[in-house]
Design an enzyme around this catalytic site. Structure first.
Site, PDB file in Angstrom:
ATOM      1  N   GLY A  20      19.575  -5.813  15.351  1.00 33.37           N
ATOM      2  CA  GLY A  20      18.237  -6.026  15.891  1.00 33.37           C
ATOM      3  C   GLY A  20      17.918  -5.320  17.194  1.00 33.37           C
ATOM      4  O   GLY A  20      17.010  -5.727  17.915  1.00 33.37           O
ATOM      5  N   ASN A  22      16.533  -2.409  17.486  1.00 35.91           N
ATOM      6  CA  ASN A  22      15.162  -1.885  17.337  1.00 35.91           C
ATOM      7  C   ASN A  22      14.139  -3.009  17.449  1.00 35.91           C
ATOM      8  O   ASN A  22      13.056  -2.819  18.013  1.00 35.91           O
ATOM      9  CB  ASN A  22      15.006  -1.160  15.998  1.00 35.91           C
ATOM     10  CG  ASN A  22      15.480   0.270  16.054  1.00 35.91           C
ATOM     11  OD1 ASN A  22      14.875   1.111  16.725  1.00 35.91           O
ATOM     12  ND2 ASN A  22      16.592   0.564  15.365  1.00 35.91           N
ATOM     13  N   LYS A  96      17.466  -4.462   2.622  1.00 34.84           N
ATOM     14  CA  LYS A  96      17.045  -4.729   1.239  1.00 34.84           C
ATOM     15  C   LYS A  96      15.988  -3.705   0.844  1.00 34.84           C
ATOM     16  O   LYS A  96      15.239  -3.214   1.697  1.00 34.84           O
ATOM     17  CB  LYS A  96      16.460  -6.134   1.116  1.00 34.84           C
ATOM     18  CG  LYS A  96      17.419  -7.231   1.522  1.00 34.84           C
ATOM     19  CD  LYS A  96      18.483  -7.433   0.471  1.00 34.84           C
ATOM     20  CE  LYS A  96      19.491  -8.471   0.915  1.00 34.84           C
ATOM     21  NZ  LYS A  96      20.659  -8.533   0.045  1.00 34.84           N
ATOM     22  N   ASN A 112       9.141   2.242   8.397  1.00 37.52           N
ATOM     23  CA  ASN A 112      10.588   2.051   8.497  1.00 37.52           C
ATOM     24  C   ASN A 112      11.160   3.090   9.449  1.00 37.52           C
ATOM     25  O   ASN A 112      10.592   4.161   9.622  1.00 37.52           O
ATOM     26  CB  ASN A 112      11.214   2.225   7.105  1.00 37.52           C
ATOM     27  CG  ASN A 112      12.721   2.059   7.124  1.00 37.52           C
ATOM     28  OD1 ASN A 112      13.253   1.170   7.790  1.00 37.52           O
ATOM     29  ND2 ASN A 112      13.434   2.920   6.401  1.00 37.52           N
ATOM     30  N   HIS A 114      14.614   5.352   9.944  1.00 35.88           N
ATOM     31  CA  HIS A 114      15.788   5.771   9.181  1.00 35.88           C
ATOM     32  C   HIS A 114      16.645   6.702  10.043  1.00 35.88           C
ATOM     33  O   HIS A 114      16.120   7.618  10.686  1.00 35.88           O
ATOM     34  CB  HIS A 114      15.344   6.483   7.907  1.00 35.88           C
ATOM     35  CG  HIS A 114      16.491   6.853   7.022  1.00 35.88           C
ATOM     36  ND1 HIS A 114      17.132   5.941   6.229  1.00 35.88           N
ATOM     37  CD2 HIS A 114      17.121   8.034   6.827  1.00 35.88           C
ATOM     38  CE1 HIS A 114      18.114   6.541   5.586  1.00 35.88           C
ATOM     39  NE2 HIS A 114      18.131   7.811   5.923  1.00 35.88           N
TER      40      HIS A 114
HETATM   41  C1  GRF Z   1      19.332   1.721  12.728  1.00 34.43           C
HETATM   42  O1  GRF Z   1      20.154   2.844  12.849  1.00 34.43           O
HETATM   43  C2  GRF Z   1      18.259   1.955  11.691  1.00 34.43           C
HETATM   44  O2  GRF Z   1      17.791   3.259  11.676  1.00 34.43           O
HETATM   45  C3  GRF Z   1      19.004   1.652  10.419  1.00 34.43           C
HETATM   46  O3  GRF Z   1      19.804   0.542  10.735  1.00 34.43           O
HETATM   47  C4  GRF Z   1      20.099   0.536  12.134  1.00 34.43           C
HETATM   48  C5  GRF Z   1      19.631  -0.776  12.668  1.00 34.43           C
HETATM   49  O4  GRF Z   1      19.970  -0.967  13.995  1.00 34.43           O
HETATM   50  N1  GRF Z   1      18.083   1.481   9.325  1.00 34.43           N
HETATM   51  P1  GRF Z   1      19.428  -2.233  14.783  1.00 34.43           P
HETATM   52  O5  GRF Z   1      19.684  -3.463  13.913  1.00 34.43           O
HETATM   53  O6  GRF Z   1      17.974  -2.034  15.056  1.00 34.43           O
HETATM   54  O7  GRF Z   1      20.248  -2.290  16.049  1.00 34.43           O
END
Ligand code: GRF
Length: 194
Positions: A20, A22, A96, A112, A114
């Site tokens: 989490g 992000n 998911k 999203n 990525h």
């Molecule tokens: C990030 O690298 C995102 O791009 C990928 O999963 C990771 C999630 O990181 N889809 P966080 O949970 O936000 O720390």
């Protein structure tokens, strides 16, 4: 698309499955006056997700759906999102794959992040694949979510240099730092064209 008038922020839900970082970063962004989004809901597919703690800390409503029966859970989520008047969804480390039907219900309103320079390396293990292929650059991409995995229209990308001694772990760390920079920027771009 959704209009941001500057008067009221766009009611947003974040979907996570893990750490989490992000999510935390988007919360901080959403609290800025200039931010077009207000985060009012967290959906997690994992009851142990570390990111759940940020929902508690920032007093954001949270719901856990484990997706054991995807159809049933998606129906419940859709109901919950509508009840909470959500009209924008940010996936942030959400592991998911949402169904066509779910996406149809929020057409053009799901984004999203990525960890690769899409269209390269859709799916998992992006850093490992970039290093194995001896790429000079990797990076991250914010894109719209469509029913084709990691294939929706790209909103913003950021390149990250790969150096010789990079491992998937060190590269992931560098890319993640840049994810935190571009996710808010991409949201600004969507709603305010900045
Ligand atoms: C990030 O690298 C995102 O791009 C990928 O999963 C990771 C999630 O990181 N889809 P966080 O949970 O936000 O720390």
């Amino acid at each position: 698309m959704i209009k941001f008038t500057g008067l009221s922020k766009v009611n947003t839900a974040i979907f996570i499955s893990g750490t989490g970082s992000n999510f935390k970063n988007l919360i901080k962004f959403s609290l800025l006056k200039k931010s077009p989004i207000k985060i009012s809901l967290l959906v997690s597919s994992n009851s142990q997700a570390k990111g759940l703690k940020y929902a508690t800390k920032y007093k954001i409503k949270k719901k856990i759906f484990k997706f054991k029966n995807q159809l049933v859970d998606e129906k419940k989520i859709l109901h919950y999102l509508k009840k909470n008047k959500i009209n924008f969804i940010c996936l942030a480390g959400f592991m998911k794959i949402l169904s066509k039907n779910f996406i149809k219900n929020f057409k053009g309103k799901i984004v999203n992040i990525h960890p690769s320079l899409l269209p390269k390396y859709k799916g998992l293990n992006t850093h490992y694949r970039a290093i194995k292929n001896k790429d000079k650059f990797s990076g991250c991409t914010v894109h719209y979510v469509t029913s084709k995995l990691d294939s929706g229209k790209i909103i913003l990308q950021k390149k990250v240099k790969i150096i010789k001694k990079d491992t998937p772990f060190s590269l992931a760390k560098k890319v993640l730092k840049n994810e935190h920079k571009i996710y808010p920027k991409a949201i600004m771009k969507i709603f305010t064209n900045l």
